[in-house]
Design an enzyme around this catalytic site. Structure first.
Site, mmCIF file in Angstrom:
data_model
loop_
_atom_site.group_PDB
_atom_site.id
_atom_site.type_symbol
_atom_site.label_atom_id
_atom_site.label_comp_id
_atom_site.label_asym_id
_atom_site.label_seq_id
_atom_site.Cartn_x
_atom_site.Cartn_y
_atom_site.Cartn_z
ATOM 1 N N LYS A 140 0.847 -1.214 0.000
ATOM 2 C CA LYS A 140 0.000 0.000 0.000
ATOM 3 C C LYS A 140 0.872 1.249 0.000
ATOM 4 O O LYS A 140 0.647 2.192 -0.758
ATOM 5 C CB LYS A 140 -0.870 -0.011 1.248
ATOM 6 C CG LYS A 140 -1.431 1.359 1.655
ATOM 7 C CD LYS A 140 -2.276 1.302 2.889
ATOM 8 C CE LYS A 140 -1.518 1.481 4.157
ATOM 9 N NZ LYS A 140 -1.246 2.865 4.545
ATOM 10 N N ASN A 141 1.928 1.252 0.835
ATOM 11 C CA ASN A 141 2.724 2.464 1.012
ATOM 12 C C ASN A 141 3.726 2.708 -0.104
ATOM 13 O O ASN A 141 4.410 3.727 -0.105
ATOM 14 C CB ASN A 141 3.413 2.444 2.376
ATOM 15 C CG ASN A 141 2.400 2.627 3.503
ATOM 16 O OD1 ASN A 141 1.243 2.956 3.235
ATOM 17 N ND2 ASN A 141 2.814 2.383 4.732
ATOM 18 N N ARG B 87 -4.547 10.659 5.108
ATOM 19 C CA ARG B 87 -3.506 11.676 5.209
ATOM 20 C C ARG B 87 -2.463 11.551 4.104
ATOM 21 O O ARG B 87 -1.800 12.523 3.760
ATOM 22 C CB ARG B 87 -2.879 11.647 6.582
ATOM 23 C CG ARG B 87 -2.376 10.273 7.014
ATOM 24 C CD ARG B 87 -1.695 10.355 8.326
ATOM 25 N NE ARG B 87 -0.711 11.410 8.274
ATOM 26 C CZ ARG B 87 -0.929 12.648 8.694
ATOM 27 N NH1 ARG B 87 -2.081 12.960 9.206
ATOM 28 N NH2 ARG B 87 -0.011 13.569 8.596
ATOM 29 N N CYS C 212 -4.150 12.199 13.762
ATOM 30 C CA CYS C 212 -4.815 10.893 13.646
ATOM 31 C C CYS C 212 -4.513 10.127 14.936
ATOM 32 O O CYS C 212 -3.842 10.617 15.842
ATOM 33 C CB CYS C 212 -4.330 10.144 12.415
ATOM 34 S SG CYS C 212 -2.756 9.352 12.630
ATOM 35 N N ARG D 66 1.239 13.984 13.553
ATOM 36 C CA ARG D 66 1.563 13.772 12.121
ATOM 37 C C ARG D 66 1.738 15.106 11.375
ATOM 38 O O ARG D 66 1.035 15.397 10.412
ATOM 39 C CB ARG D 66 0.474 12.940 11.446
ATOM 40 C CG ARG D 66 0.057 11.674 12.132
ATOM 41 C CD ARG D 66 1.065 10.560 12.096
ATOM 42 N NE ARG D 66 1.401 10.060 10.800
ATOM 43 C CZ ARG D 66 0.738 9.107 10.141
ATOM 44 N NH1 ARG D 66 -0.348 8.620 10.669
ATOM 45 N NH2 ARG D 66 1.137 8.678 8.961
ATOM 46 N N ASP E 191 5.255 0.187 12.023
ATOM 47 C CA ASP E 191 3.991 -0.401 11.554
ATOM 48 C C ASP E 191 3.829 -1.857 11.967
ATOM 49 O O ASP E 191 2.790 -2.453 11.717
ATOM 50 C CB ASP E 191 3.879 -0.294 10.025
ATOM 51 C CG ASP E 191 3.684 1.130 9.588
ATOM 52 O OD1 ASP E 191 3.788 1.405 8.383
ATOM 53 O OD2 ASP E 191 3.448 1.994 10.456
ATOM 54 N N VAL F 226 9.133 6.293 16.861
ATOM 55 C CA VAL F 226 8.791 7.045 15.646
ATOM 56 C C VAL F 226 7.598 7.970 15.852
ATOM 57 O O VAL F 226 7.615 9.132 15.455
ATOM 58 C CB VAL F 226 8.520 6.068 14.471
ATOM 59 C CG1 VAL F 226 8.102 6.839 13.216
ATOM 60 C CG2 VAL F 226 9.768 5.229 14.187
ATOM 61 N N ARG G 40 -8.267 -0.456 5.277
ATOM 62 C CA ARG G 40 -7.425 0.568 4.645
ATOM 63 C C ARG G 40 -6.132 -0.033 4.117
ATOM 64 O O ARG G 40 -5.533 0.484 3.190
ATOM 65 C CB ARG G 40 -7.079 1.650 5.664
ATOM 66 C CG ARG G 40 -8.288 2.387 6.184
ATOM 67 C CD ARG G 40 -7.883 3.556 7.016
ATOM 68 N NE ARG G 40 -6.965 4.425 6.258
ATOM 69 C CZ ARG G 40 -6.612 5.628 6.680
ATOM 70 N NH1 ARG G 40 -7.080 6.080 7.824
ATOM 71 N NH2 ARG G 40 -5.793 6.376 5.975
HETATM 72 C C1 EPZ Z 1 4.603 6.739 6.525
HETATM 73 O O1 EPZ Z 1 3.868 7.757 7.163
HETATM 74 C C2 EPZ Z 1 3.661 5.551 6.396
HETATM 75 N N1 EPZ Z 1 2.518 5.937 5.556
HETATM 76 C C3 EPZ Z 1 3.182 5.125 7.775
HETATM 77 O O2 EPZ Z 1 2.380 3.963 7.612
HETATM 78 C C4 EPZ Z 1 4.401 4.764 8.619
HETATM 79 O O3 EPZ Z 1 3.965 4.448 9.935
HETATM 80 C C5 EPZ Z 1 5.376 5.937 8.667
HETATM 81 O O4 EPZ Z 1 5.730 6.341 7.331
HETATM 82 C C6 EPZ Z 1 6.661 5.589 9.406
HETATM 83 O O5 EPZ Z 1 7.275 4.510 8.783
HETATM 84 C C7 EPZ Z 1 2.686 5.966 4.212
HETATM 85 O O6 EPZ Z 1 3.743 5.695 3.689
HETATM 86 C C8 EPZ Z 1 1.474 6.329 3.415
HETATM 87 P P1 EPZ Z 1 6.821 9.935 8.574
HETATM 88 P P2 EPZ Z 1 4.479 9.254 7.211
HETATM 89 O O7 EPZ Z 1 6.690 11.244 7.888
HETATM 90 O O8 EPZ Z 1 5.266 9.516 6.011
HETATM 91 C C9 EPZ Z 1 7.558 13.123 11.956
HETATM 92 C C10 EPZ Z 1 0.501 2.634 7.836
HETATM 93 O O9 EPZ Z 1 0.113 2.029 8.828
HETATM 94 N N2 EPZ Z 1 7.353 14.130 10.909
HETATM 95 O O10 EPZ Z 1 7.902 9.021 8.152
HETATM 96 O O11 EPZ Z 1 3.346 10.171 7.530
HETATM 97 C C11 EPZ Z 1 6.285 12.346 12.271
HETATM 98 O O12 EPZ Z 1 5.490 13.040 13.206
HETATM 99 C C12 EPZ Z 1 1.003 4.047 7.962
HETATM 100 O O13 EPZ Z 1 0.568 2.140 6.689
HETATM 101 C C13 EPZ Z 1 7.515 15.476 11.216
HETATM 102 O O14 EPZ Z 1 7.796 15.827 12.356
HETATM 103 O O15 EPZ Z 1 5.431 9.158 8.454
HETATM 104 C C14 EPZ Z 1 6.828 11.048 12.826
HETATM 105 O O16 EPZ Z 1 7.141 11.231 14.193
HETATM 106 C C15 EPZ Z 1 0.755 4.604 9.349
HETATM 107 N N3 EPZ Z 1 7.308 16.400 10.246
HETATM 108 C C16 EPZ Z 1 8.130 10.843 12.040
HETATM 109 O O17 EPZ Z 1 8.449 12.116 11.471
HETATM 110 C C17 EPZ Z 1 6.990 16.042 8.958
HETATM 111 O O18 EPZ Z 1 6.837 16.943 8.099
HETATM 112 C C18 EPZ Z 1 8.022 9.842 10.904
HETATM 113 O O19 EPZ Z 1 6.881 10.189 10.158
HETATM 114 C C19 EPZ Z 1 6.837 14.671 8.657
HETATM 115 C C20 EPZ Z 1 7.033 13.741 9.639
#
Ligand code: EPZ
Length: 424
Positions: free
Chosen positions: A22-23, A92, A116, A121, A304, A326, A396
Site C-alpha cells: 500500500k505504502n 492523510r 490521527c 503527524r 507499523d 517514531v 485501509r
Molecule cells: C509513513 O507515514 C507511512 N505511511 C506510515 O504507515 C508509517 O507508519 C510511517 O511512514 C513511518 O514509517 C505511508 O507511507 C502512506 P513519517 P508518514 O513522515 O510519512 C515526523 C501505515 O500504517 N514528521 O515518516 O506520515 C512524524 O510526526 C502508515 O501504513 C515530522 O515531524 O510518516 C513522525 O514522528 C501509518 N514532520 C516521524 O516524522 C513532517 O513533516 C516519521 O513520520 C513529517 C514527519
C-alpha cells in the site's frame, strides 16, 4: 460498521500470498501527476487507501481505472489542483499529491491532513523542503497553498527521516531546474520503489535507499509501467499470526530483504524462520520467549509492526519492553489488549509487557490500521470469541484479510453492520 468475529485457538498452517505494498502504491499513483501519459501499475493492492488515492486523482481530473490489482492512470492533463478536505481527512497520504502538483502545474491547494490516532503527524518538513525548492507556501483556512513558476534544485536537510516527506520532495525535485540533494532522507523500500518507477520515466535520481538522494531535474517525464513491490508489513503481520498461534505459515511473493528486522525478532522470540527466494516460513511449536523491541526508521524494526509484536508478546514467556520511537502515541491497541487479559504497563514511550499463558476473547475496538492488526493477532490465539469492531480501519491496508486467514485455518468471519448474528 462491519465487524470481524474470530473464534481463537486454531493453529494457522499453510501458505499465504502477500499483496502489493500500500505504502509504495500510494506515492506511485500520485507520481502519475508528473505527466508522461498512460501508466500501467500492477500488483496494486485493492485496499481502501489505494481506492481513495484513485478517487483523489479522479477529482483532479485524471482518468483512473483500477481492475483487480491493475491500475491504469492518465494524469498528464488535469482540471484541478485542489485536494479537498472531505477526502484528505479520510487519508492523510493525500498529501502526496502536493509535490507533484506544484512541480508539474506550478500550484497546489491541499487540505492539511490533521492529526490521527497515532500522533499529530505534522507535514512541516514537506513544506520546508518545498520552500527550499522555491515554492511560496501559505496555510489558510486549513489548506496548504503552494505556488512556484518552476521549482529550482536545492540542498534540503530533513530534521527527521520522513517517508512521505522524502517521497513528496523527490517527486517535486524530479521536475525542478537543476540539482537537488536531500539529506537525512528516509530509506524505506517504498521510497526505492517510487524512485525506480520515476527513473523508468526519465527522472534522474541517485541514492534511493540511502540517506542522501541526488535528483537532477528534467523538463518532463515519460509514461511508464510498474509492478509494485510486496507489502512488508502485511508479510510481517501474517508471520506474527503464524507465530502467535504456534502454527506453521509460509508467506509467498514477498521480499525477505525488506523483513530483516522482523525476522530477527521472531527468531529471538524462539520461532523457527526459514527464508528462500520470495518465501518465508515461520514455525513456533512452543510458547514464544519475551523479547525487547525498539521501533526505528528502516532498516530498524518498523513502527507499523509494533502493535503486532506487542500482541505476540502478551502470551510470551517472560517480560518484553517495546519502545516506540517514531510516533508519539501509537499505543491505542494497549487498552483493547488489556480487555483480553494482557498485562501491559505504559511508561512514556515504552510498553512493559508481562507475558501471560493465555488471553480471553472479548469485543474490542479498532482505532487505526496497525492496532487493528494487533487485535486480530491476539484474537486468533485467545480462548473464546473476539469481535473486532470498526474494521474499516483494517480495510485501509489489508487486502481480503479474513479470506487469507481463513485459508490458513482461522475461524474468522466478517459480519456486515446490522446483519443478523449466526447465533454462535
Ligand atoms: C509513513 O507515514 C507511512 N505511511 C506510515 O504507515 C508509517 O507508519 C510511517 O511512514 C513511518 O514509517 C505511508 O507511507 C502512506 P513519517 P508518514 O513522515 O510519512 C515526523 C501505515 O500504517 N514528521 O515518516 O506520515 C512524524 O510526526 C502508515 O501504513 C515530522 O515531524 O510518516 C513522525 O514522528 C501509518 N514532520 C516521524 O516524522 C513532517 O513533516 C516519521 O513520520 C513529517 C514527519
Amino acid at each position: 460498521m462491519d465487524k470481524i468475529v474470530i473464534t481463537g485457538g486454531q493453529r494457522l498452517c499453510g501458505e499465504v500470498r502477500i499483496s502489493g505494498a500500500k505504502n509504495a502504491a500510494l506515492p506511485i499513483l500520485a507520481s502519475t501527476i508528473l505527466g508522461g501519459g498512460e501508466c500501467v501499475i500492477t500488483n496494486v493492492p485493492r485496499v481502501a487507501d489505494v481506492l481513495t488515492m484513485g478517487k483523489l486523482l479522479g477529482i483532479l481530473g485524471a482518468s483512473v481505472s483500477h481492475e483487480g490489482n491493475r491500475a491504469v492512470i492518465r494524469a498528464e492533463v488535469i482540471h484541478s489542483t485542489e485536494a479537498p478536505y472531505d477526502l484528505v481527512k479520510t487519508m492523510r497520504a493525500s498529501v502526496l499529491v502536493l509535490g507533484p502538483l506544484v512541480a508539474r502545474w506550478g500550484e497546489a491547494k491541499v487540505s492539511l491532513p490533521g492529526g490521527c490516532a497515532i500522533g499529530s503527524r505534522p507535514v512541516n518538513l514537506h513544506l520546508a523542503g518545498l520552500e527550499k525548492l522555491g515554492a511560496d507556501i501559505s496555510i489558510e483556512h486549513g489548506y496548504i497553498t503552494a505556488k512556484a513558476k518552476r521549482l529550482k534544485g536545492a540542498r534540503i536537510y530533513c530534521d527527521t527521516p520522513t517517508v512521505t516527506g522524502t517521497e513528496n520532495l523527490m517527486m517535486a525535485a524530479s521536475l525542478a531546474e537543476g540539482t537537488t540533494v536531500i539529506e537525512n532522507a528516509a530509506k524505506e523500500p517504498e521510497i526505492t520503489d517510487l524512485a525506480n518507477f520515476l527513473i523508468k520515466r526519465g527522472a534522474r535520481i541517485e541514492g534511493a535507499g540511502t540517506d542522501v538522494l541526488t535528483i537532477d531535474g528534467v523538463r518532463e517525464l515519460q509514461r511508464g509501467d510498474h509492478e509494485v513491490i510486496p507489502d512488508r508489513i502485511e508479510a510481517g503481520t501474517y508471520l506474527a499470526a503464524g507465530a502467535m498461534t504456534r502454527g506453521d505459515v509460509t508467506i509467498t511473493h514477498c521480499r525477505p530483504a525488506h523483513l530483516e528486522a522482523v525476522l530477527m525478532k521472531l527468531r529471538e522470540a524462539g520461532a523457527e524462520v526459514q527464508v528462500e527466494k520470495e518465501r518465508v516460513r515461520v514455525m513456533a511449536p512452543d510458547r514464544l520467549k519475551g523479547t525487547d523491541v525498539r521501533t526505528l526508521p528502516f532498516p530498524g524494526f518498523p513502527t507499523d509492526m509494533q502493535a503486532q509484536m506487542v500482541a505476540l508478546m502478551t502470551m510470551a514467556e517472560g517480560t518484553s519492553v517495546v519502545t516506540e520511537t517514531v510516533f508519539e502515541s501509537r499505543f491505542m491497541h494497549v487498552e483493547e489488549l488489556r480487555r483480553m487479559g494482557a498485562d501491559i504497563r505504559v511508561e512514556g514511550n515504552r510498553l512493559v509487557v508481562a507475558g501471560r499463558p493465555g488471553l480471553t476473547g472479548a469485543p474490542v475496538m479498532a482505532s487505526d490500521l496497525r492496532a487493528s492488526a494487533g487485535l486480530i493477532i491476539a484474537g486468533l490465539a485467545a480462548s473464546g470469541v473476539t469481535e473486532v469492531q470498526r474494521v474499516y480501519h483494517l480495510d485501509r491496508g489489508y487486502e481480503r484479510i479474513e479470506e487469507k486467514l481463513r485459508a490458513l485455518g482461522a475461524t474468522i468471519e466478517r459480519r456486515k453492520a446490522g446483519a443478523a448474528t449466526t447465533g454462535r
